[in-house]
Design an enzyme around this catalytic site. Structure first.
Site: not given
Lengths: 637, 203
Positions: A238, A250
């Protein structure tokens, strides 16, 4: 090199969420050791922000069947549905377990666990977003990791901190133990065990731009792979759309959930072109591809035109402070960018491995397409492939996976150990590791591991990342062969015995190279696009030929692929319920495999055996009965 | 935008492979890479090189035995942590669902749940440098996290531990710990709250 010997019933490798959850169960039932290359609280579970979904129905109507459906759909139908059902059903108890251990969940006004929305989680099979994610501010993973570690301290779990497991010992078809390298001394230790549980996390460090920690080099899967265990669904990785430019750190989906907009160099809100209705809230894989399309077509920002902006400057500054503290802090700290005034440079970042060590729903490692169990060998968490994530993991399901299957692994490993004796260790158990380390340390000059790893990462980003084609993947295969040749001559500069992280980095690179090869070969062979695997030359999903799990096995002549079917007992890939296969509509008399009768209310309906513990938090639906639950349609409790 | 951690990696990967330090997440949540950077305890992954001027000094954390380069022996630190019962104590049978806790009760200990056990606070404390038996700020922070949790029943036991001569009374309120905390925890305030709880035996 002589090795110290230890004997335990259960050895758990890795001390993130899965390993610590397994340790809580195993160490109260059997003599257990946890071997971990990091201090437990350094594990990457701690980096997870968003939450952990469970259908508690604390704030609005919800049930675990809907959660199961979302998981299956999110995984592009490559999910094993019996496993997804178990995960979503046991999620509820898993959350309460954590709460009882002291996990500081955020609370509702009446003191219950609060829940919020998260991408992909819906009620009534996609009818609308549902508040299912249980959370602790923006540090849910941190709190889970801390809580599980605290409980292990309370329980007196035996830890071997900063020990690297470098080999798995097998005796026939059973696990016999592991060999570990002690960082502080450079000594080898042989751990004899009846059960071995791998919980070593992911392997995102094969990519350059990744949200993964430096430690995430796939040691567990790598060790198993070298001992003949196949790797399942390795092509599914992913890529999260919003990683901080160059760093890959992130930025949570919450930024777009709160109204953040992706813009290209011209300031255009480009997602409107790719997904006119849902725009910036499109699924992760779609947004990642859109960003790369912008960059490839010359609309990327910056001197190299290789990023786009995540723009939250139009939001109320109060909302940014209250709800998006991470994005603000990361952007300021690392890029010197003020999100309240300007766009934050972002690019897709390699985030999560759906594939890994193949296991069944009891966390037992299986050796082949017939699901033959390797006695005493277990795996859980990101290093494992149950498969509950299929081709694409749904947000928040990783934290759920580690606690549900970590617990199952710990219980099953201890119960297995109680019923069997130790098997004989092979002769010279530490021999293979000794030879590997001597081989790596045997060059007086040459190329450093960091240079080889750097080239691996750049090439994997370019050739096996968001966009893949036959040509690119073929190139990557050739390149891997040359990286491997370079690796055979790698120079470990540090010659000291203790704390030789230079040597360990070389060892870790070896695992990354092995796993990268399984990923590339699996990806090149799979001529379709599904979930996290996107083939530009085969852009459509192909259920006729590819609705199956891949198994990559190491052979002398390279990677050999094999396939096994996906367990579909609830929903077909075309979205229809599975009816014929299970002999008619689902009902209390005809429950799907592994499912308890459905009546939870003891109302006198047909569910003749009420389940011993009602699924807490789930509420029968009255307005629009679930099509999966025969009982619910007749019983509204 | 290079971090001090990137600089250390550059040296390790290109100049001297024997340079040794701990690191993992590289963005300030795992707590591996606390060290003394230009005289202040910081996480190497949260300090940018360009903020530090021409000369950068990195040293291992103070007050813990140095094993190699920037790697210190963390065992004394974790030993203190373990002594304060850093876990929920509640022997009542667990209910079927969650234990209730109001938002206000939950907020009471929110700040100290942020701790990542990096040891930046404890190793910035002059009392800890002088007396390695002192529990140190991090252990007290983790005791605070449970003492003020409405679900916990172990406060009395923990306060007895912290009332020891190596406990909270050693704190001289220098605020080094609060300055050092990479998570912005009000460490000194937490220690004061524990002292107050001891004085009044009331949490």
């Amino acid at each position: 090199m002589t090795a110290q010997q230890h004997t335990f019933d259960v050895v758990i490798v890795g001390a993130g969420g899965a390993g610590l959850r397994a340790a809580l169960e195993a160490s109260r039932r059997a003599r257990t050791a946890v071997i971990t290359k990091l201090y437990p609280t350094r594990s990457h579970t701690g980096a997870a922000q968003g939450g952990m979904c469970a259908a508690l129905a604390n704030v609005e109507e919800d049930n675990w069947e809907w959660h199961t459906f979302d998981t299956i759909k999110g995984g592009d139908y490559l999910v094993d549905q019996d496993a997804a059902e178990i995960m979503c059903r046991e999620a509820i108890e898993a959350v309460y377990d954590l709460e009882h251990m002291g996990m500081p969940f955020n609370r509702t006004g009446d003191g219950r666990i609060d829940q919020r929305r998260f991408g992909g989680h819906t009620h009534h099979h996609g009818a609308g977003a549902v508040r299912r994610s249980c959370f602790a501010a923006d540090r849910t993973g941190h709190m889970i990791l801390q809580t599980l570690f605290q409980q292990n301290v309370k329980q007196g779990t035996v830890f071997f901190d900063e020990f690297y497991v470098l080999d798995l010992l097998l005796a026939g078809d059973r696990a016999a133990g592991v060999v570990a390298y002690e960082l502080a001394t450079g000594e080898l230790h042989v751990f004899r065990a009846k059960s071995v549980v791998f919980c070593t996390g992911g392997y995102g460090k094969m990519f350059k731009i990744t949200s993964n920690a430096h430690a995430l080099t796939g040691d567990g899967p790598g060790v198993c792979y070298r001992r003949g265990v196949p790797m399942e669904d390795m092509e599914f990785f992913q890529f999260h759309p919003t990683g901080l430019y160059r760093l890959g750190v992130l930025l949570s989906e919450a930024a777009r959930g709160e109204g953040g907009i992706l813009r290209n160099a011209d300031g255009e809100a480009f997602m409107e072109r790719y997904a006119p209705t849902i725009k910036d809230l499109a699924p992760r894989d779609m947004v990642s591809r859109a960003i790369y399309s912008e960059i490839r077509e010359g609309r990327g920002a910056g001197p190299d035109g290789d990023y786009v902006y995540l723009d939250v400057s139009h939001l109320d500054p109060g909302v940014i402070d209250a709800k998006l503290p991470d994005i603000t802090e990361f952007a300021r700290t690392y890029l010197g960018v003020e999100p309240k005034k300007e766009g934050v440079p972002i690019q897709p970042t390699a985030h999560y491995a759906m594939g890994g060590i193949p296991t069944d729903v009891d966390a037992r490692v299986v050796a082949d397409a017939a699901n033959t169990v390797i006695g005493g060998l277990y795996a859980a968490g990101e290093c494992a492939c149950v498969s509950v994530h299929g081709a694409n993991r749904l947000g928040t399901n990783s934290l759920l996976d580690i606690v549900v299957f970590g617990k199952r692994a710990g219980i099953n490993a201890a119960e297995h150990a109680a019923g069997v004796g130790h098997v004989e260790l092979p002769e010279d158990p530490a021999g293979a590791v000794t030879r590997m380390l001597e081989g790596l340390a045997g060059h007086a000059e040459g190329e450093r591991a960091a240079a080889i790893r750097g080239d691996l990462q750049v090439s994997m980003d370019e050739k096996a990342g968001v966009y893949r084609t036959e040509t690119l993947l073929k190139e990557m295969e050739v390149e891997l062969a040359s990286l491997r040749e370079r690796y055979a001559r790698v120079w470990v500069q540090d010659t000291s015995r203790g704390y030789n992280t230079d040597l360990l980095e070389a060892v870790e690179l070896g695992f990354l190279l092995d796993l990268a090869e399984t990923l590339v070969v699996s990806a090149r062979t799979r001529t379709e696009s599904r979930g996290g695997h996107f083939r530009e030359d085969h852009p459509a999903r192909d259920d006729k030929n590819w609705l199956k799990h891949s198994l990559a096995r190491r052979t002398d002549s390279g990677v050999r692929l094999d396939y096994k079917p996906v367990t579909h007992d609830q929903v077909r890939a075309d979205g229809e319920e599975v009816l014929a296969e299970r002999g008619g509509p689902m009902s209390p008399a005809n429950p799907p495999r592994g499912r308890q009768p459905l009546c939870r209310s003891r109302c006198g309906c047909d569910a003749s055996t009420p389940r011993p513990r009602p699924s807490r938090g789930s509420r029968p639906t009255t307005s629009r009965p679930s099509p999966w639950t025969g009982c619910w349609t007749s019983c509204t409790g | 935008m290079d971090r001090v951690l990137d600089l250390l990696h550059w040296v390790k990967w290109n100049v001297d492979g024997s340079l040794t330090f701990r690191r993992s997440c590289a963005h300030g949540v795992c707590g591996s890479d606390a060290m003394l950077i230009n005289g202040a305890n910081r996480l190497a992954c949260k300090v940018l090189v360009r903020e530090l001027g021409d000369q950068i000094t990195v040293e291992p954390l103070r007050g813990l035995p140095v094993n190699k380069d920037l790697v210190v022996d963390m065992e004394p630190f974790f030993a203190s942590y373990r002594e304060v019962l850093p876990y929920l104590v509640n022997d009542d049978p667990a209910p079927d669902t969650e234990r209730r806790q109001s938002q206000k009760e939950r907020a009471r200990f929110d700040d100290t749940t942020k701790c990542i056990l990096c040891a930046a606070c404890t190793t910035s404390c002059p009392v800890f440098w002088a007396d390695e038996e002192y529990f140190g700020p991090a252990a007290i922070v983790n005791a605070h996290r449970f003492i003020f949790d409405s679900r916990d029943q172990g406060a009395a036991q923990r306060l007895t531990v912290l009332n020891d001569k190596e406990g909270v009374w050693r704190c001289r309120t220098t605020f080094n710990c609060t300055d050092a905390c990479p998570r912005g925890i009000k460490v000194t305030q937490a220690i004061q709250e524990v002292k107050r709880a001891l004085l009044f035996r009331k949490v």
